[in-house]
Design a protein around this motif. Structure first.
Motif, PDB file in Angstrom:
ATOM      1  N   VAL A 286       0.844  -1.199   0.000  1.00 37.38           N
ATOM      2  CA  VAL A 286       0.000   0.000   0.000  1.00 37.38           C
ATOM      3  C   VAL A 286       0.877   1.246   0.000  1.00 37.38           C
ATOM      4  CG1 VAL A 286      -1.797   1.251   1.251  1.00 37.38           C
ATOM      5  CG2 VAL A 286      -1.824  -1.250   1.205  1.00 37.38           C
ATOM      6  N   GLU A 287       1.970   1.211   0.757  1.00 37.08           N
ATOM      7  CA  GLU A 287       2.883   2.353   0.794  1.00 37.08           C
ATOM      8  C   GLU A 287       3.465   2.638  -0.586  1.00 37.08           C
ATOM      9  OE1 GLU A 287       5.751   1.400   3.768  1.00 37.08           O
ATOM     10  OE2 GLU A 287       4.469   2.038   5.437  1.00 37.08           O
ATOM     11  N   GLN A 288       3.670   1.586  -1.373  1.00 39.83           N
ATOM     12  CA  GLN A 288       4.215   1.783  -2.710  1.00 39.83           C
ATOM     13  C   GLN A 288       3.303   2.646  -3.570  1.00 39.83           C
ATOM     14  OE1 GLN A 288       7.150   0.928  -3.985  1.00 39.83           O
ATOM     15  NE2 GLN A 288       7.862  -0.081  -2.113  1.00 39.83           N
ATOM     16  N   LEU A 289       1.989   2.546  -3.330  1.00 39.98           N
ATOM     17  CA  LEU A 289       1.040   3.332  -4.116  1.00 39.98           C
ATOM     18  C   LEU A 289       1.208   4.828  -3.863  1.00 39.98           C
ATOM     19  CD1 LEU A 289      -2.175   1.147  -3.625  1.00 39.98           C
ATOM     20  CD2 LEU A 289      -0.601   1.168  -5.572  1.00 39.98           C
ATOM     21  N   GLY A 290       1.651   5.182  -2.643  1.00 40.98           N
ATOM     22  CA  GLY A 290       1.823   6.589  -2.315  1.00 40.98           C
ATOM     23  C   GLY A 290       3.117   7.186  -2.822  1.00 40.98           C
ATOM     24  N   ARG A 291       4.011   6.352  -3.316  1.00 38.83           N
ATOM     25  CA  ARG A 291       5.317   6.867  -3.748  1.00 38.83           C
ATOM     26  C   ARG A 291       5.215   7.699  -5.019  1.00 38.83           C
ATOM     27  NH1 ARG A 291       8.951   4.990  -0.375  1.00 38.83           N
ATOM     28  NH2 ARG A 291       8.584   2.993   0.679  1.00 38.83           N
ATOM     29  N   THR A 292       4.183   7.448  -5.818  1.00 37.86           N
ATOM     30  CA  THR A 292       3.991   8.254  -7.028  1.00 37.86           C
ATOM     31  C   THR A 292       3.739   9.708  -6.655  1.00 37.86           C
ATOM     32  OG1 THR A 292       3.070   6.354  -8.211  1.00 37.86           O
ATOM     33  CG2 THR A 292       2.616   8.542  -9.112  1.00 37.86           C
ATOM     34  N   LEU A 293       2.845   9.932  -5.672  1.00 34.16           N
ATOM     35  CA  LEU A 293       2.587  11.293  -5.197  1.00 34.16           C
ATOM     36  C   LEU A 293       3.817  11.859  -4.512  1.00 34.16           C
ATOM     37  CD1 LEU A 293       0.718  13.683  -4.548  1.00 34.16           C
ATOM     38  CD2 LEU A 293      -0.038  12.420  -2.511  1.00 34.16           C
ATOM     39  N   TRP A 294       4.503  11.039  -3.730  1.00 32.89           N
ATOM     40  CA  TRP A 294       5.654  11.528  -2.983  1.00 32.89           C
ATOM     41  C   TRP A 294       6.772  12.011  -3.900  1.00 32.89           C
ATOM     42  CZ3 TRP A 294       7.168  13.805   1.024  1.00 32.89           C
ATOM     43  CH2 TRP A 294       8.503  13.792   1.429  1.00 32.89           C
ATOM     44  N   ARG A 295       6.965  11.361  -5.033  1.00 32.74           N
ATOM     45  CA  ARG A 295       8.017  11.784  -5.971  1.00 32.74           C
ATOM     46  C   ARG A 295       7.770  13.192  -6.487  1.00 32.74           C
ATOM     47  NH1 ARG A 295       8.117   6.193  -7.618  1.00 32.74           N
ATOM     48  NH2 ARG A 295       6.488   6.577  -9.162  1.00 32.74           N
ATOM     49  N   ARG A 296       6.508  13.609  -6.469  1.00 39.41           N
ATOM     50  CA  ARG A 296       6.193  14.970  -6.916  1.00 39.41           C
ATOM     51  C   ARG A 296       6.381  15.997  -5.797  1.00 39.41           C
ATOM     52  NH1 ARG A 296       3.447  14.908 -11.753  1.00 39.41           N
ATOM     53  NH2 ARG A 296       2.693  12.883 -12.470  1.00 39.41           N
ATOM     54  N   ILE A 297       6.241  15.531  -4.559  1.00 35.93           N
ATOM     55  CA  ILE A 297       6.333  16.438  -3.422  1.00 35.93           C
ATOM     56  C   ILE A 297       7.763  16.589  -2.911  1.00 35.93           C
ATOM     57  CG2 ILE A 297       5.601  16.778  -1.022  1.00 35.93           C
ATOM     58  CD1 ILE A 297       3.002  15.364  -1.714  1.00 35.93           C
ATOM     59  N   GLU A 298       8.536  15.518  -2.942  1.00 27.38           N
ATOM     60  CA  GLU A 298       9.863  15.495  -2.331  1.00 27.38           C
ATOM     61  C   GLU A 298      10.789  16.622  -2.790  1.00 27.38           C
ATOM     62  OE1 GLU A 298      13.377  12.253  -1.333  1.00 27.38           O
ATOM     63  OE2 GLU A 298      12.030  11.914  -3.031  1.00 27.38           O
ATOM     64  N   PRO A 299      10.803  17.010  -4.089  1.00 27.41           N
ATOM     65  CA  PRO A 299      11.706  18.103  -4.498  1.00 27.41           C
ATOM     66  C   PRO A 299      11.490  19.403  -3.732  1.00 27.41           C
ATOM     67  CG  PRO A 299      10.892  16.931  -6.426  1.00 27.41           C
ATOM     68  CD  PRO A 299      10.111  16.410  -5.252  1.00 27.41           C
ATOM     69  N   ALA A 300      10.289  19.588  -3.163  1.00 29.32           N
ATOM     70  CA  ALA A 300      10.022  20.819  -2.423  1.00 29.32           C
ATOM     71  C   ALA A 300      10.888  20.941  -1.178  1.00 29.32           C
ATOM     72  CB  ALA A 300       8.541  20.883  -2.028  1.00 29.32           C
ATOM     73  N   THR A 301      11.415  19.822  -0.673  1.00 29.36           N
ATOM     74  CA  THR A 301      12.239  19.882   0.529  1.00 29.36           C
ATOM     75  C   THR A 301      13.522  20.678   0.295  1.00 29.36           C
ATOM     76  OG1 THR A 301      13.326  17.763  -0.021  1.00 29.36           O
ATOM     77  CG2 THR A 301      11.345  17.680   1.358  1.00 29.36           C
ATOM     78  N   ALA A 302      14.052  20.625  -0.921  1.00 34.14           N
ATOM     79  CA  ALA A 302      15.295  21.337  -1.217  1.00 34.14           C
ATOM     80  C   ALA A 302      15.115  22.850  -1.116  1.00 34.14           C
ATOM     81  CB  ALA A 302      15.798  20.960  -2.602  1.00 34.14           C
ATOM     82  N   LEU A 303      13.889  23.323  -1.350  1.00 34.18           N
ATOM     83  CA  LEU A 303      13.630  24.762  -1.307  1.00 34.18           C
ATOM     84  C   LEU A 303      13.643  25.308   0.118  1.00 34.18           C
ATOM     85  CD1 LEU A 303      10.656  24.871  -3.867  1.00 34.18           C
ATOM     86  CD2 LEU A 303      13.096  25.314  -4.309  1.00 34.18           C
ATOM     87  N   LEU A 304      13.552  24.415   1.103  1.00 29.17           N
ATOM     88  CA  LEU A 304      13.459  24.854   2.494  1.00 29.17           C
ATOM     89  C   LEU A 304      14.809  24.851   3.216  1.00 29.17           C
ATOM     90  CD1 LEU A 304      10.217  22.895   3.418  1.00 29.17           C
ATOM     91  CD2 LEU A 304      10.422  25.342   2.952  1.00 29.17           C
TER      92      LEU A 304
END
Length: 253
Positions: free
Chosen positions: A121-139
């Protein structure tokens, strides 16, 4: 509409946080030290850090994380409540109730390392996470409370089967406000573990990773789900047992 009991939800977060220790403990420990200019991934001991500032950083991060949980709960509760209103079918609520309790059983097995199906089930959320994760670099660097809160808010969307399990309970609540309340209770349940991880780091993480600890916590989470399904099947008398159920649909006696 289901009557949601927040006490069991809090306890699920508290017991399930043994999973958080392994998944997010190193992140929280690293966020609580001096600001970093690159994303921190290693587990860092804080015994040499000043307790006051470290605690403030961990609290800021976790407040953002819990805010994301509440936003997800409000979305789940609001959408599910609207769908049920439009359909007018009590069977939807009954099915969701069974599914929410079944997910607690699955979560318990996952925490016990008895069955790893929830990892899929966690694997299904990784698609969304790949779009969100780059935002961490901006912080980065994490040199202000606002950045820490924002980083926590981003990391609150990290794929996590435990969060997904409790979101089903938020869906049962029937409204955005009650869905947010469910996820707030869950988030507060995970807070003691992640605060401790932020302050103590690897030593606590190693202690929590012991199989006996995970099995005991997993068994108790599994019990919440099993009691809920017994309640739905009318295999036990209602009354005091309702206090152990995450939700009691109005259609059940």
């Amino acid at each position: 509409m289901s009557t949601i009991s927040l006490a069991p939800v809090f306890l699920v977060g508290l017991l399930g946080s043994v999973h958080c220790a392994g998944m997010c403990g190193g992140i929280v420990s690293a966020f609580s030290i001096a600001p970093a200019r690159r994303f921190p991934v290693a587990v860092v001991s804080l015994r040499s850090a000043a307790p006051g500032p470290a605690l403030a950083r961990v609290l800021a991060y976790n407040s953002g994380r819990i805010a994301s949980y509440m936003a997800a709960g409000a979305l789940a509760g609001g959408l599910a409540g609207a769908a049920r209103t439009l359909s007018g079918l009590a069977v939807i609520e009954t099915a969701a109730y069974w599914l929410a309790n079944l997910m607690l059983v699955v979560l318990g097995l996952y925490l016990m390392d008895a069955w790893r199906g929830l990892a899929r089930v966690e694997q299904l959320g990784r698609t969304l996470w790949r779009r969100i994760e780059p935002a961490t670099a901006l912080l980065l660097p994490l040199d202000s409370p606002a950045k820490l809160v924002a980083m926590g808010a981003v990391w609150g969307w990290l794929p996590c089967g435990m969060v997904y399990s409790v979101l089903l309970t938020a869906m049962l609540s029937g409204s955005a406000l009650s869905g947010a309340a469910v996820m707030l209770a869950f988030g507060l349940g995970t807070l003691p573990m992640l605060l401790s991880m932020g302050m103590l780091g690897a030593p606590l993480r190693n202690a929590i990773a012991r199989p006996l600890v995970r099995r005991a916590c997993g068994l108790m989470v599994l019990a919440f789900g099993a009691v809920g399904m017994l309640r739905a099947a009318r295999g036990v008398d209602h009354g005091w047992i309702d206090a152990l159920c995450i939700a009691v649909p109005a259609l059940l006696p």
